[in-house]
Design a protein around this motif. Structure first.
Motif, PDB file in Angstrom:
ATOM      1  N   ASN A 248       4.510   6.625  -3.754  1.00 42.61           N
ATOM      2  CA  ASN A 248       5.381   5.487  -4.095  1.00 42.61           C
ATOM      3  C   ASN A 248       6.535   5.358  -3.121  1.00 42.61           C
ATOM      4  O   ASN A 248       6.866   4.273  -2.659  1.00 42.61           O
ATOM      5  CB  ASN A 248       5.975   5.683  -5.497  1.00 42.61           C
ATOM      6  N   LEU A 249       7.161   6.495  -2.820  1.00 48.60           N
ATOM      7  CA  LEU A 249       8.350   6.481  -1.972  1.00 48.60           C
ATOM      8  C   LEU A 249       7.998   6.069  -0.537  1.00 48.60           C
ATOM      9  O   LEU A 249       8.671   5.218   0.056  1.00 48.60           O
ATOM     10  CB  LEU A 249       8.998   7.870  -1.965  1.00 48.60           C
ATOM     11  N   LEU A 250       6.938   6.654   0.017  1.00 51.27           N
ATOM     12  CA  LEU A 250       6.563   6.340   1.402  1.00 51.27           C
ATOM     13  C   LEU A 250       6.108   4.889   1.526  1.00 51.27           C
ATOM     14  O   LEU A 250       6.388   4.218   2.516  1.00 51.27           O
ATOM     15  CB  LEU A 250       5.464   7.289   1.894  1.00 51.27           C
TER      16      LEU A 250
ATOM     17  N   ALA B 123      -3.995   5.570   2.518  1.00 51.82           N
ATOM     18  CA  ALA B 123      -3.860   7.040   2.518  1.00 51.82           C
ATOM     19  C   ALA B 123      -3.591   7.587   3.927  1.00 51.82           C
ATOM     20  O   ALA B 123      -2.701   8.420   4.119  1.00 51.82           O
ATOM     21  CB  ALA B 123      -5.106   7.681   1.929  1.00 51.82           C
ATOM     22  N   GLU B 124      -4.342   7.086   4.938  1.00 51.58           N
ATOM     23  CA  GLU B 124      -4.179   7.637   6.294  1.00 51.58           C
ATOM     24  C   GLU B 124      -2.769   7.359   6.814  1.00 51.58           C
ATOM     25  O   GLU B 124      -2.138   8.233   7.423  1.00 51.58           O
ATOM     26  CB  GLU B 124      -5.220   7.048   7.260  1.00 51.58           C
ATOM     27  N   GLU B 125      -2.282   6.153   6.554  1.00 52.35           N
ATOM     28  CA  GLU B 125      -0.929   5.808   7.030  1.00 52.35           C
ATOM     29  C   GLU B 125       0.112   6.691   6.339  1.00 52.35           C
ATOM     30  O   GLU B 125       0.999   7.246   6.985  1.00 52.35           O
ATOM     31  CB  GLU B 125      -0.661   4.312   6.771  1.00 52.35           C
ATOM     32  N   LEU B 126      -0.023   6.876   5.043  1.00 52.94           N
ATOM     33  CA  LEU B 126       0.946   7.717   4.326  1.00 52.94           C
ATOM     34  C   LEU B 126       0.858   9.158   4.826  1.00 52.94           C
ATOM     35  O   LEU B 126       1.876   9.819   5.068  1.00 52.94           O
ATOM     36  CB  LEU B 126       0.712   7.667   2.811  1.00 52.94           C
ATOM     37  N   LEU B 127      -0.376   9.628   5.025  1.00 52.66           N
ATOM     38  CA  LEU B 127      -0.544  11.022   5.480  1.00 52.66           C
ATOM     39  C   LEU B 127       0.041  11.236   6.874  1.00 52.66           C
ATOM     40  O   LEU B 127       0.478  12.338   7.206  1.00 52.66           O
ATOM     41  CB  LEU B 127      -2.026  11.407   5.462  1.00 52.66           C
TER      42      LEU B 127
END
Ligand SMILES: NC(=O)c1ccc[n+]([C@@H]2O[C@H](COP(=O)([O-])OP(=O)(O)OC[C@H]3O[C@@H](n4cnc5c(N)ncnc54)[C@H](OP(=O)(O)O)[C@@H]3O)[C@@H](O)[C@H]2O)c1
Length: 366
Positions: free
Chosen positions: A19-21, A61-65
């Motif tokens: 949520n934060l990212l 997911a990839e961008e957040l990771l």
């Protein structure tokens, strides 16, 4: 902003991080995470973040990771210098804890939580941070009854070692000299829209247990698993109407919103204001399992073998069905407005939540 955190694989931590990212594209996170089996902490974090994004129906997911780094380690063997090396940081979000509500004869749960918090605070001091965020629990209120305010810690008696560990840890944070924000969730359950939960913890053991009762009973009687079932099982639980289930999406989104506000020594109850009752829960479970005859009583006289087993298996959870605490939410309302609490848990929600659990874990019973 660069955030040092613990607990990213957890029910709360993964939802907070995603949520934060997502809402702050310039934020990055470094988290402590331990390996398990043949998977490293990093691999486990990747799996968890992907699972959380899938659940949120997002493809990011990839961008957040790409904005998450991991330091391998545990709360017990705290890798302070490795964590420090990935800095500098703007703040610390300490979320990891053992959530074991059971007996703690060798103080493992207590020590993990208390000394883990001490290590996190000591690293934050060493790093020269000004602020510290801590995920506590509403049940630092222990065996209190009546209204409990967010900034107070009135308990003198608790139900288990976990609650004591969280009470003592919260005191450490309050007395640490950091500007702090403390988040106190109650009993986290599935999300509001459909009752689905990524990681069923604590209360969900009751659902697991009652499914097993039905499976064994049906098999013994040669009945179809998805048909009607009658039992004489009695469970000694209270008739509380103050069971503070709180949806996981509310907890995750609200922590992420509060996190970006100025840190000013505030504590927030993430409990909602629509507690459910033991009776409502029993109705929802019995309907989903098509079961009749389940007795919720104050005291089970002459318990059968099965009833003794229930009591032993669920002993640590049953105090939460006797609770008489009302959690005040003034700080949440003041910080985010009363609209944030514009949701209600009712029997329909419990039906969705229980159904979602059995659909995922025991579809043969539906
Ligand atoms: N779930 C609830 O209903 C609830 C209610 C009130 C408050 N809380 C609080 O919320 C926070 C997060 O809990 P949760 O619900 O997210 O539980 P969870 O899903 O079990 O997550 C706990 C997190 O802490 C990590 N952790 C536990 N022991 C550790 C250790 N010894 N070393 C390193 N990491 C460790 C876990 O890592 P692994 O994946 O490696 O185990 C996981 O990331 C806790 O502080 C808890 O007290 C939870």
């Amino acid at each position: 902003m660069r955030i040092l955190m613990t607990g990213i694989t957890g029910l709360v931590g993964a939802g907070f991080a995603t949520n934060l990212l997502r809402s702050n594209p310039d934020y990055t996170i470094v988290s402590l995470c331990r390996g398990f089996g043949n998977k490293s902490g990093l691999e486990r974090t990747k799996d968890t973040i992907k699972e959380q994004c899938e659940m949120d129906d997002k493809q990011d997911a990839e961008e957040l990771l790409s904005r998450i780094e991991i330091v391998e380690g545990t709360l017990e063997d705290f890798p302070a210098s490795e964590m420090s090396a990935k800095g500098p940081y703007d703040t610390f979000f300490h979320c990891a804890a053992s959530v074991n509500l059971g007996k703690d004869p060798d103080k493992k749960t207590y020590n993990t939580n208390f000394y883990g918090t001490q290590s996190a605070l000591s690293l934050a001091k060493q790093l020269g941070l000004k602020t510290f965020h801590y995920v506590g629990t509403a049940y630092v209120a222990g065996k209190c009854s009546g209204v409990v305010m967010e900034d107070s810690m009135p308990a003198t008696e608790w139900n288990n070692s976990y609650e004591i560990s969280k009470y003592d840890s919260e005191k450490l944070v309050r007395e640490s000299g950091f500007d702090y924000t403390i988040y106190r969730p109650s009993i986290i359950v599935g999300r509001l829209s459909d009752g689905v939960i990524r990681k069923p913890l604590a209360f969900y053991r009751i659902l697991e247990f009652l499914a097993r009762v039905k499976i064994n009973g049906c098999k013994k009687a040669g009945l179809p698993l998805n048909g009607p079932f009658s039992t004489k099982l009695r469970i000694a639980a209270g008739m509380s109407d103050k069971i503070y289930f709180v949806p996981q999406d509310y907890v995750q989104q609200t922590i992420a919103k509060l996190f970006v506000l100025p840190v000013c020594n505030k504590t927030y109850h993430l409990t909602g204001m629509s507690p459910v009752s033991t009776q409502m829960i029993a109705i929802a479970v019995c309907e989903a399992l098509k079961t009749t005859g389940l007795g919720i009583v104050d005291n089970v006289e002459n318990p059968s073998k099965e009833e003794k087993l229930v009591q032993r298996m669920l002993d640590d959870l049953l105090p939460y069905f006797k609770s008489n605490i009302t959690f005040d939410n003034s700080n949440v309302i003041e910080a985010l407005g009363k609209e944030v609490l514009d949701w209600k848990l009712d029997l329909d929600f419990l039906r969705k939540m229980v159904y979602a659990y059995y659909k995922e874990n025991n579809p043969e019973l539906l």
